[in-house]
Design an enzyme around this catalytic site. Sequence first.
Site, mmCIF file in Angstrom:
data_model
loop_
_atom_site.group_PDB
_atom_site.id
_atom_site.type_symbol
_atom_site.label_atom_id
_atom_site.label_comp_id
_atom_site.label_asym_id
_atom_site.label_seq_id
_atom_site.Cartn_x
_atom_site.Cartn_y
_atom_site.Cartn_z
ATOM 1 N N TYR A 322 25.929 -95.764 45.226
ATOM 2 C CA TYR A 322 24.779 -95.734 46.432
ATOM 3 C C TYR A 322 25.721 -95.656 47.659
ATOM 4 C CZ TYR A 322 20.312 -96.872 48.433
ATOM 5 O OH TYR A 322 19.247 -96.581 49.294
ATOM 6 N N CYS A 323 25.427 -94.452 48.450
ATOM 7 C CA CYS A 323 25.867 -94.513 49.755
ATOM 8 C C CYS A 323 27.357 -94.222 49.801
ATOM 9 C CB CYS A 323 25.240 -95.210 50.576
ATOM 10 S SG CYS A 323 25.514 -95.139 52.454
ATOM 11 N N VAL A 324 28.085 -95.296 50.410
ATOM 12 C CA VAL A 324 29.473 -95.220 50.653
ATOM 13 C C VAL A 324 30.089 -95.652 49.254
ATOM 14 C CG1 VAL A 324 29.425 -95.432 53.171
ATOM 15 C CG2 VAL A 324 29.578 -97.600 51.627
#
Length: 593
Positions: A322-324
Amino acid sequence: MAKDTDVGALDTEAIARFQQWTELMGRGQQTMLEFLTREADVLPSADPLGLAATWQRAMGAWMSDPSRLFELQGRYITDAMVLWQSFLSPDAAKSPVADQKDKRFAGEAWRETPAFDFMRQSYLLASNYWLEASNGLEGLEEKEQARARFLVKQFVDAMSPSNFALTNPEVLTKTIATGGSNLMKGLEHLLEDLKAGRMRMTDEQAFEVGRNVAVTPGKVVFENRLMQLIQYAPTTETVHDTPLLIFPPWINKFYILDLTPEKSFIRWAVEQGLTVFVVSWKNADESLADVTMDSYVEEGMLTAIDAVRAICGTASTHTIGYCVAGTTLAAALAVLAARGEAEKVASTTFFTAQVDMSECGDLGVFIDDSVFETIARLTAEKPYLDGRNMALTFNMLRSNDLIWNYVVNNYMMGKDYFPFDLLYWNSDATNVPALWHRRYLEDIYRDNLLVKPGGIICLGVPVDLTTVATPTYIQGGKEDHIAPARSAYKLTRYFTGETRYVLAGSGHIAGVVNPPSAGKYQYWTSDKLPATFDDFINVASETRGSWWPDWIAWLAPRSGSMVKARTPGKGKDKGKYKVIEDAPGRYVKERIA
């Protein structure tokens, strides 16, 4: 005689009201003085993002093109005169300000009272010209122009008449009705927030991690200095053979995927017959001073992947980044491919993640030498960046919704905080290791090295994303302001295996956390992925509701046969992976004071 009595009553009422206001002003001044005396060191430093220099350069660019400046001024003056005429004689002239939905001016008084309606439209007219003037500034590089547009947008948002007590009819009405006590209460809220170093958005006493958020049953079965590994208890008699391992972003707490039971992706995935594991990252402190990408990949991701495989006795696991964490997971997959261990991951899913930062959106305005200097200053005496600074950065991307809305409601209207689980999570900031954060911003965001074969060395391996052939599911958010859908789509061009891209309605959070039971939003898919995001938009078909069923329909056929459900702490390698404590564990409960 009656008149004298009436006058006396009015005088008494006026004196009482004057005394009330005097008392409020005195209490306010005393409260502010006590705060400044006691907490002066918590006040934020001026211009931490170095935007003053950008403003000066933007002003210079405007002055260097006088013909364009005069043209804009001429059109603005003409429209302003038409606006004034439309108020004097509505039948003779039409307002040049298009009617638009704007939550800041949703109250009836903004339209029913001519003075405030004129103020509203005058502001919207001026702000439109300000924003137009910030486009196409000559003499500025593309990134500097983006910073200038962002700065002008912040200025325009801040100057809205809704943000000032004397120009907001709703605040004035409230102040008269309460005798000013709303302003006193708002001042108390403001000082409490300044002391805490962040703006509160919700009633934080209404929630507690492990009590009414992050409550899906499970056990912590492994931990090291960087993370805890949580295995969730099954709710079905049988499960898919291949487990699922979720890597949340380390800049936030994992329970965004486990808020209330109704919103929990983790609980929902368990109910689909998956053995679900989640990594809970350590809130950075002095013990993580040396942490880099190598640490997150080796001690975090690869260690967790091997642990899940050992516990379940499987050759592979599914992964989600998720994301970074998705960005770093891409590097981890390249490392596994280079080591000949790609089969350890059966499939990988990316929630709003980016690898190519050439179109990274508004966050790009923070990738600047002045910001790096600020980070260095903020971390000079401690090896981590305070999560409250990160939170402010993300809030500035949607300042009307995440800053000024609360300035009005909390500080001017004096409203009580409304309990909202999502905002509680949003306020539960996470510190990040300074060394790794700096390298992430410079190498991946600024220099875009992750998509350059060999541009980044991870665990001694030159990272090459084109070597990753793992089946991949990519989710982007249509209104994502942190990881734009266009940027997330670029991942389809780097991995060489089977890939599916899904464009979900809404943004970075609501686009991901959208359970089927909510019946909200929609998503777009295409069996064949075109080369560009624009072409995808042209050919994709829309489906109403949550994209979660589409994901499980894609994942299930890749998950092997059904086997007996696995109980946390009773895995294949019980000697090494024993129950340490109940979920959600200690790490996620560490809060910034």
